[in-house]
Design a protein around this motif. Structure first.
Motif, PDB file in Angstrom:
ATOM      1  N   PRO A 290       0.811  -1.235   0.000  1.00 34.00           N
ATOM      2  CA  PRO A 290       0.000   0.000   0.000  1.00 34.00           C
ATOM      3  C   PRO A 290       0.837   1.275   0.000  1.00 34.00           C
ATOM      4  O   PRO A 290       0.406   2.283  -0.565  1.00 34.00           O
ATOM      5  CB  PRO A 290      -0.826  -0.117   1.285  1.00 34.00           C
ATOM      6  CG  PRO A 290      -0.174  -1.161   2.107  1.00 34.00           C
ATOM      7  CD  PRO A 290       0.501  -2.088   1.170  1.00 34.00           C
TER       8      PRO A 290
ATOM      9  N   MET B 298       0.302   4.111  -2.778  1.00 35.41           N
ATOM     10  CA  MET B 298       0.020   5.505  -2.421  1.00 35.41           C
ATOM     11  C   MET B 298       1.037   6.462  -3.036  1.00 35.41           C
ATOM     12  O   MET B 298       0.690   7.568  -3.422  1.00 35.41           O
ATOM     13  CB  MET B 298      -0.002   5.654  -0.897  1.00 35.41           C
ATOM     14  CG  MET B 298      -1.263   5.105  -0.254  1.00 35.41           C
ATOM     15  SD  MET B 298      -1.388   5.488   1.508  1.00 35.41           S
ATOM     16  CE  MET B 298      -0.104   4.442   2.187  1.00 35.41           C
ATOM     17  N   ASN B 299       2.269   6.024  -3.139  1.00 37.40           N
ATOM     18  CA  ASN B 299       3.315   6.880  -3.689  1.00 37.40           C
ATOM     19  C   ASN B 299       3.242   7.000  -5.201  1.00 37.40           C
ATOM     20  O   ASN B 299       3.431   8.078  -5.766  1.00 37.40           O
ATOM     21  CB  ASN B 299       4.702   6.361  -3.297  1.00 37.40           C
ATOM     22  CG  ASN B 299       5.012   6.642  -1.846  1.00 37.40           C
ATOM     23  OD1 ASN B 299       4.388   7.496  -1.222  1.00 37.40           O
ATOM     24  ND2 ASN B 299       5.972   5.908  -1.285  1.00 37.40           N
TER      25      ASN B 299
ATOM     26  N   PHE C  55      -1.818   5.622  -7.434  1.00 37.84           N
ATOM     27  CA  PHE C  55      -3.023   6.367  -7.766  1.00 37.84           C
ATOM     28  C   PHE C  55      -2.809   7.342  -8.921  1.00 37.84           C
ATOM     29  O   PHE C  55      -3.676   7.541  -9.750  1.00 37.84           O
ATOM     30  CB  PHE C  55      -3.516   7.116  -6.527  1.00 37.84           C
ATOM     31  CG  PHE C  55      -4.097   6.209  -5.497  1.00 37.84           C
ATOM     32  CD1 PHE C  55      -5.051   5.262  -5.842  1.00 37.84           C
ATOM     33  CD2 PHE C  55      -3.689   6.276  -4.173  1.00 37.84           C
ATOM     34  CE1 PHE C  55      -5.593   4.410  -4.887  1.00 37.84           C
ATOM     35  CE2 PHE C  55      -4.217   5.429  -3.217  1.00 37.84           C
ATOM     36  CZ  PHE C  55      -5.175   4.489  -3.580  1.00 37.84           C
TER      37      PHE C  55
END
Length: 464
Positions: A113, A117-118, A121
């Motif tokens: 995750p 997230m980094n 997305f």
């Protein structure tokens, strides 16, 4: 002197090796879940870091010798990195890092995750929905993961470096190796002709298609007897083996033709009826040492468990149809399919725990209801984690995946041959941890490179 050589058995430690894999009780369901997290997580992280595997395109654009050589180097360099970042870590977790399995699983669960997230997305939003990787690519990755772990375990189990709790349980309970058999059935069911609703094959053609499995089943009997190879009778019986189980499932599915819409219901009814039969005394017969002279009694585990595996296959057909084939259903977007996979994984795990606790403990030997639900839970867990790869843009599947996917059966047969050769030439029970790990490393490296060479040269093993 010559007489002494002829009298020397080919497998002097046969009895010791059979005892080494007997009377085991398996590991906990939590540890199975942890191991089932590590393998697909390693594949996902490698996909995100692999870049663009464009060796084929360069080969097409350039006809001179040097670019082709560069592509050859590029291909096998990528394959080597795949081995070092996927296969070798799996080997470590299944051997020297076995006591750290929960730590490894939690670390990967945290890392994925963070990576999404980094980077995920942003790339996910930029990509058009119809350009995201399809679940078919994830299915391919999942099937290769099943084969890789199976090939690794069939040799590792003969060494002391491989924890006994990972090996197949004698009666009740489950080690990670117990799930390999069911995983093959589920993996085949999800992409089967039945799941794709292809019913044009005649019964004669169906018999022809299973002839390789029957041949392999008898070949295994002859080869194991010929070299006096160790065989655990309590696994399938005296003569039975998993190739015969696969052939029996195929024959039953060809005789009793069911539309994939109804396969799930029929599969559940078969499993329910079989479980009732087990609960009313069949289970005691199957785990007993009682064997009469008739062929069914001699192979009672393999014969009766066909009912469980057939039910498992039919449920897999139905799931494959609804998730990946049925174009009439609404919500065909990748995101919707991914949610369904995750929900199914959780549901199957819950059912497995409930059945194991209140109906009958998991038993691969009988292929009971709890075992079937555990297999589906573990397999859909692997598949659900592999779907996370779609949250970060990547170009292609791994070279390692393409290589094994093109010759899945061939790779499995090669692994069996190499396993037999190692067992006949090395005293696996006396090997030190270092020697065992080195042998396993050479074995897995050889397997990956041969599969890669066959893929690079365009060779594909197909029996029919």
């Amino acid at each position: 002197m010559e007489g002494l050589l002829l009298d020397k058995p080919l497998n002097p430690n046969k009895l010791l090796k059979e005892q080494f894999v007997s009377n085991l009780t398996g590991s906990s369901l939590a540890e199975i879940a942890a191991l089932s997290t590590i393998v697909p997580a390693l594949v996902v992280l490698r996909k995100w870091s692999s870049g663009d595997n464009t060796w084929r395109d360069t080969a097409k654009k350039n006809d001179d010798v040097h670019p082709v050589r560069k592509d050859w180097m590029h291909y096998f360099s990528a394959l080597l990195v795949d081995y070092l970042t996927v296969v070798l870590p799996i080997l470590l977790v299944f051997t020297v890092l076995a006591e750290w399995v929960y730590t490894c699983a939690i670390s990967l669960v945290i890392l994925i995750p963070i990576y999404i997230m980094n980077k995920g997305f942003q790339s996910h939003l930029k990509a058009e929905l119809n350009r995201l990787p399809s679940l078919r690519a994830d299915i391919s990755s999942y099937r290769v993961s099943v084969v890789l772990v199976t090939c690794l375990c069939i040799l590792a189990v003969d060494f002391k470096i491989f924890p006994r709790r990972y090996a197949k349980a004698e009666t009740y309970g489950s080690g990670i190796m117990d799930l390999g058999v069911g995983s093959f059935v589920v993996a085949n069911a999800l992409v089967s002709r039945q799941a794709r609703n292809i019913t044009s094959m005649s019964f004669k053609a169906a018999l022809s298609s299973i002839s390789p499995l029957v041949f392999l089943g008898f070949a295994r009997i002859v080869s194991t007897l010929g070299v006096d190879y160790q065989v655990h009778v309590g696994e399938y019986g005296v003569h039975w083996n998993f190739f015969f189980t696969l052939a029996a499932i195929s024959i039953l599915t060809s005789i009793v033709r069911i539309h994939p819409k109804y396969c799930g219901l029929v599969g559940l009814l078969i499993l329910a009826g079989y479980q009732i039969w087990l609960s009313f005394g069949l289970n005691e017969y199957l785990i007993s040492d009682e064997r009469n002279a008739d062929i069914i009694s001699q192979n009672k585990e393999g014969v009766y468990s066909i009912l469980g595996y057939w039910g498992m296959f039919l449920i897999g057909v139905s799931l494959g149809y609804y998730l990946f084939v049925d174009t009439s259903s609404k919500g065909r977007s990748r995101n919707t399919q991914v949610v369904k996979v995750w929900v199914l994984a959780a549901s199957f795990w819950i059912l497995a725990v409930v059945l194991d606790s209140y109906i009958e403990r998991v038993s691969r030997r009988m292929c009971n209801f709890a075992y079937v639900m555990l297999v589906f839970g573990q397999n859909f867990q692997v598949l659900s984690i592999l779907t996370l790869a779609g949250f970060v843009s990547y170009e292609n599947n791994l070279v390692l995946e393409d290589a094994f996917n093109q010759n899945m059966l061939g790779s499995f047969l090669l692994a069996n041959i190499l396993t037999g050769l190692v067992n006949l030439s090395v005293d696996t029970l006396s090997s030190s941890s270092l020697a065992a790990f080195m042998i396993m490393s050479v074995y897995t490296f050889t397997l990956c490179m041969v599969a890669g060479l066959a893929h690079f040269c365009g060779f594909r093993m197909k029996f029919w």
